[in-house]
Design a protein around this motif. Structure first.
Motif, PDB file in Angstrom:
ATOM      1  N   ARG A 271       3.082   4.339 -10.483  1.00  0.00           N
ATOM      2  CA  ARG A 271       4.335   3.580 -10.501  1.00  0.00           C
ATOM      3  C   ARG A 271       4.418   2.688 -11.734  1.00  0.00           C
ATOM      4  NH1 ARG A 271       8.091   2.088  -6.295  1.00  0.00           N
ATOM      5  NH2 ARG A 271       9.264   0.201  -6.828  1.00  0.00           N
ATOM      6  N   GLU A 272       3.360   2.019 -12.067  1.00  0.00           N
ATOM      7  CA  GLU A 272       3.379   1.092 -13.204  1.00  0.00           C
ATOM      8  C   GLU A 272       3.423   1.813 -14.534  1.00  0.00           C
ATOM      9  OE1 GLU A 272       3.749  -2.193 -13.195  1.00  0.00           O
ATOM     10  OE2 GLU A 272       3.973  -2.026 -11.017  1.00  0.00           O
ATOM     11  N   ILE A 273       2.696   2.899 -14.659  1.00  0.00           N
ATOM     12  CA  ILE A 273       2.583   3.526 -15.977  1.00  0.00           C
ATOM     13  C   ILE A 273       3.774   4.428 -16.299  1.00  0.00           C
ATOM     14  CG2 ILE A 273       1.167   5.444 -15.106  1.00  0.00           C
ATOM     15  CD1 ILE A 273      -0.309   5.374 -17.817  1.00  0.00           C
ATOM     16  N   ILE A 274       4.286   5.178 -15.305  1.00  0.00           N
ATOM     17  CA  ILE A 274       5.396   6.086 -15.612  1.00  0.00           C
ATOM     18  C   ILE A 274       6.591   5.894 -14.674  1.00  0.00           C
ATOM     19  CG2 ILE A 274       3.993   7.872 -16.713  1.00  0.00           C
ATOM     20  CD1 ILE A 274       4.142   9.418 -14.033  1.00  0.00           C
ATOM     21  N   GLY A 275       6.588   4.836 -13.892  1.00  0.00           N
ATOM     22  CA  GLY A 275       7.745   4.542 -13.048  1.00  0.00           C
ATOM     23  C   GLY A 275       7.916   5.471 -11.871  1.00  0.00           C
ATOM     24  N   CYS A 276       6.818   6.074 -11.365  1.00  0.00           N
ATOM     25  CA  CYS A 276       6.933   6.941 -10.194  1.00  0.00           C
ATOM     26  C   CYS A 276       7.366   6.101  -8.997  1.00  0.00           C
ATOM     27  CB  CYS A 276       5.601   7.628  -9.896  1.00  0.00           C
ATOM     28  SG  CYS A 276       5.648   8.617  -8.376  1.00  0.00           S
ATOM     29  N   ASN A 277       8.456   6.482  -8.367  1.00  0.00           N
ATOM     30  CA  ASN A 277       8.978   5.693  -7.242  1.00  0.00           C
ATOM     31  C   ASN A 277       8.773   6.381  -5.892  1.00  0.00           C
ATOM     32  OD1 ASN A 277      10.867   7.744  -7.497  1.00  0.00           O
ATOM     33  ND2 ASN A 277      12.614   6.434  -7.047  1.00  0.00           N
ATOM     34  N   TRP A 278       7.902   7.381  -5.834  1.00  0.00           N
ATOM     35  CA  TRP A 278       7.609   8.021  -4.551  1.00  0.00           C
ATOM     36  C   TRP A 278       6.511   7.259  -3.831  1.00  0.00           C
ATOM     37  CZ3 TRP A 278       7.861  14.031  -3.999  1.00  0.00           C
ATOM     38  CH2 TRP A 278       9.146  14.462  -4.391  1.00  0.00           C
ATOM     39  N   CYS A 279       6.583   7.215  -2.511  1.00  0.00           N
ATOM     40  CA  CYS A 279       5.572   6.479  -1.748  1.00  0.00           C
ATOM     41  C   CYS A 279       4.369   7.380  -1.452  1.00  0.00           C
ATOM     42  CB  CYS A 279       6.152   5.919  -0.454  1.00  0.00           C
ATOM     43  SG  CYS A 279       6.689   7.155   0.737  1.00  0.00           S
ATOM     44  N   VAL A 280       3.228   6.750  -1.293  1.00  0.00           N
ATOM     45  CA  VAL A 280       2.012   7.477  -0.955  1.00  0.00           C
ATOM     46  C   VAL A 280       1.982   7.713   0.548  1.00  0.00           C
ATOM     47  CG1 VAL A 280       0.748   6.514  -2.904  1.00  0.00           C
ATOM     48  CG2 VAL A 280       0.677   5.361  -0.692  1.00  0.00           C
ATOM     49  N   GLU A 281       1.143   8.648   0.943  1.00  0.00           N
ATOM     50  CA  GLU A 281       0.989   8.956   2.362  1.00  0.00           C
ATOM     51  C   GLU A 281      -0.430   8.628   2.791  1.00  0.00           C
ATOM     52  OE1 GLU A 281       2.152  13.045   2.871  1.00  0.00           O
ATOM     53  OE2 GLU A 281       3.751  12.827   1.372  1.00  0.00           O
ATOM     54  N   GLY A 282      -0.558   7.823   3.833  1.00  0.00           N
ATOM     55  CA  GLY A 282      -1.876   7.445   4.338  1.00  0.00           C
ATOM     56  C   GLY A 282      -2.664   6.641   3.324  1.00  0.00           C
TER      57      GLY A 282
ATOM     58  N   TYR B 126      -2.152   8.487  -4.822  1.00  0.00           N
ATOM     59  CA  TYR B 126      -1.026   9.090  -5.528  1.00  0.00           C
ATOM     60  C   TYR B 126      -0.056   9.735  -4.535  1.00  0.00           C
ATOM     61  CZ  TYR B 126      -3.945   8.480  -9.661  1.00  0.00           C
ATOM     62  OH  TYR B 126      -4.720   7.943 -10.645  1.00  0.00           O
ATOM     63  N   CYS B 127       1.201   9.784  -4.919  1.00  0.00           N
ATOM     64  CA  CYS B 127       2.228  10.382  -4.062  1.00  0.00           C
ATOM     65  C   CYS B 127       2.093  11.899  -4.041  1.00  0.00           C
ATOM     66  CB  CYS B 127       3.614   9.974  -4.555  1.00  0.00           C
ATOM     67  SG  CYS B 127       4.086  10.773  -6.109  1.00  0.00           S
ATOM     68  N   GLY B 128       2.889  12.533  -3.190  1.00  0.00           N
ATOM     69  CA  GLY B 128       2.831  13.978  -3.063  1.00  0.00           C
ATOM     70  C   GLY B 128       3.188  14.713  -4.335  1.00  0.00           C
ATOM     71  N   SER B 129       4.060  14.132  -5.154  1.00  0.00           N
ATOM     72  CA  SER B 129       4.429  14.762  -6.417  1.00  0.00           C
ATOM     73  C   SER B 129       3.311  14.628  -7.445  1.00  0.00           C
ATOM     74  CB  SER B 129       5.714  14.136  -6.963  1.00  0.00           C
ATOM     75  OG  SER B 129       6.003  14.637  -8.257  1.00  0.00           O
ATOM     76  N   CYS B 130       2.799  13.427  -7.629  1.00  0.00           N
ATOM     77  CA  CYS B 130       1.765  13.200  -8.647  1.00  0.00           C
ATOM     78  C   CYS B 130       0.474  13.935  -8.320  1.00  0.00           C
ATOM     79  CB  CYS B 130       1.504  11.701  -8.792  1.00  0.00           C
ATOM     80  SG  CYS B 130       2.851  10.802  -9.617  1.00  0.00           S
ATOM     81  N   ARG B 131       0.194  14.143  -7.038  1.00  0.00           N
ATOM     82  CA  ARG B 131      -1.026  14.870  -6.672  1.00  0.00           C
ATOM     83  C   ARG B 131      -0.980  16.323  -7.107  1.00  0.00           C
ATOM     84  NH1 ARG B 131      -0.409  12.572  -1.549  1.00  0.00           N
ATOM     85  NH2 ARG B 131      -0.082  14.645  -0.643  1.00  0.00           N
TER      86      ARG B 131
ATOM     87  N   ASN C  38       0.798  -1.221   0.000  1.00  0.00           N
ATOM     88  CA  ASN C  38       0.000   0.000   0.000  1.00  0.00           C
ATOM     89  C   ASN C  38       0.840   1.285   0.000  1.00  0.00           C
ATOM     90  OD1 ASN C  38      -2.398  -1.548   0.172  1.00  0.00           O
ATOM     91  ND2 ASN C  38      -2.155  -1.676   2.401  1.00  0.00           N
ATOM     92  N   GLN C  39       2.110   1.178  -0.373  1.00  0.00           N
ATOM     93  CA  GLN C  39       2.953   2.375  -0.441  1.00  0.00           C
ATOM     94  C   GLN C  39       3.172   2.858  -1.866  1.00  0.00           C
ATOM     95  OE1 GLN C  39       6.633   1.443   1.643  1.00  0.00           O
ATOM     96  NE2 GLN C  39       5.987   2.732   3.344  1.00  0.00           N
TER      97      GLN C  39
END
Length: 329
Positions: A48-59, A63-68, A42-43
């Protein structure tokens, strides 16, 4: 950027890695803690799958803080658009890392949130720019061939995705760090009168037949168009400097005690002269390395005394804001 290590085998990993090349564990970047972690359930960001975003989500976020922060994404009906969007988001995450290390907020005094619209000009022309905290970026800038063609057409020595982001966010921080602050008067003295008609100045800039300019007074030709653009260009170069010095800290080089102290955290270094004392020989060195490989200069700019003064004002404005936030906490 500082060097990260795999939390399992302690081998070096890059900021963009989704897995350790040595031991194979899946990785996520923990933005609040500025560190790499092992991916837990759940992190993973939904991108992550579509564009390789490696940042973790919060709560419970998907989406991670960047993608949001990305309000609008390009049409994903083609593999090309997905590839280019991936490059854009990688550059954006580096920008957000810079801002986090500098201690700069992503909201204006009035509460406007920084946002990003990533648009394709396949249907209508898209201009990269900034308005009220929203940065619009033309997806075509992620295409190396297209971006190089534009760089040559506009006679620019340097044009990158990360450079675009660092420039455009500079407009947002002018309003936060300079406008209606004690730095407004020094800004007018050093950068010029920003009350002059902005759109008229930009139109005049693009209609110039003579492309020569005072290289001793400005970091780039575009910086001559209007004081706001001069600030944005200078702000971007300040980020270039501290980010590159942060990378220098992880290299196996012999440095004196003052240099090592500066590299402990270039983003928070209070001594501007110490930053420049390291940057000047480093920029010459990386240019020579590029030439040895048959490539163009990595940093094709000269920091004149006037430009140094402008960079110093950026540094002072950021430091003063950070100190105000500390005292208010």
């Amino acid at each position: 950027m500082k060097e990260f290590q795999c939390p399992s085998c302690r081998q070096p990993v890059s900021f963009e890695h989704v897995a350790c090349a040595n031991c194979g564990i899946l990785l996520v970047f923990d933005a609040p803690r500025i560190d790499m972690r092992r991916l837990a359930s759940n992190q993973a960001c939904r991108n992550r799958e579509i564009i390789g975003c490696n940042w973790c989500v919060e709560g419970a976020d998907w989406y991670c803080g960047s993608c949001r922060l990305t309000r609008t994404i390009p049409h994903l009906g083609s593999a090309r658009n997905i590839m280019l969007w991936r490059r854009v988001e990688e550059a954006k995450r580096r920008l957000l890392y810079d801002l986090s290390r500098l201690g700069l907020p992503l909201k204006s005094r009035s509460g406007e949130q920084v946002g990003f619209d990533i648009l394709s000009d396949q249907i209508s022309p898209i201009l990269t720019g900034h308005l009220s905290g929203v940065i619009t970026l033309n997806l075509a800038e992620a295409d190396d061939v297209e971006r190089e063609a534009r760089r040559v057409a506009f006679r620019e020595p340097y044009r990158t995705l990360l450079g675009h982001f660092r420039h455009e966010i500079g407009h947002f921080y002018w309003d936060l760090l300079v406008n209606s602050t004690s730095f407004q008067a020094p800004f007018k003295l050093i950068f010029g009168d920003d009350s002059q008609d902005y759109q008229g100045a930009i139109n005049s800039y693009y209609n110039r037949s003579d492309r020569s300019y005072d290289r001793s007074g400005f970091i780039s030709e575009y910086a001559t168009s209007h004081p706001w653009e001069d600030w944005a260009e200078t702000f971007a170069h300040f980020l270039h400097i501290v980010s590159t010095l942060d990378s220098l800290a992880g290299l196996p080089l012999s440095l004196d005690e003052r240099a090592r102290q500066t590299l402990t955290d270039p983003y928070l270094e209070s001594d501007f002269e110490a930053l420049l004392a390291l940057w000047m020989p480093l920029s010459r060195g990386i240019n020579e390395l590029n030439r040895s490989l048959g490539m163009s200069d990595a940093y094709p700019f000269d920091i004149s005394p006037a430009v140094k003064g402008k960079l110093h004002l950026v540094h002072m404005a950021i430091s003063a804001f950070r100190e105000q936030q500390r005292l208010a906490a």
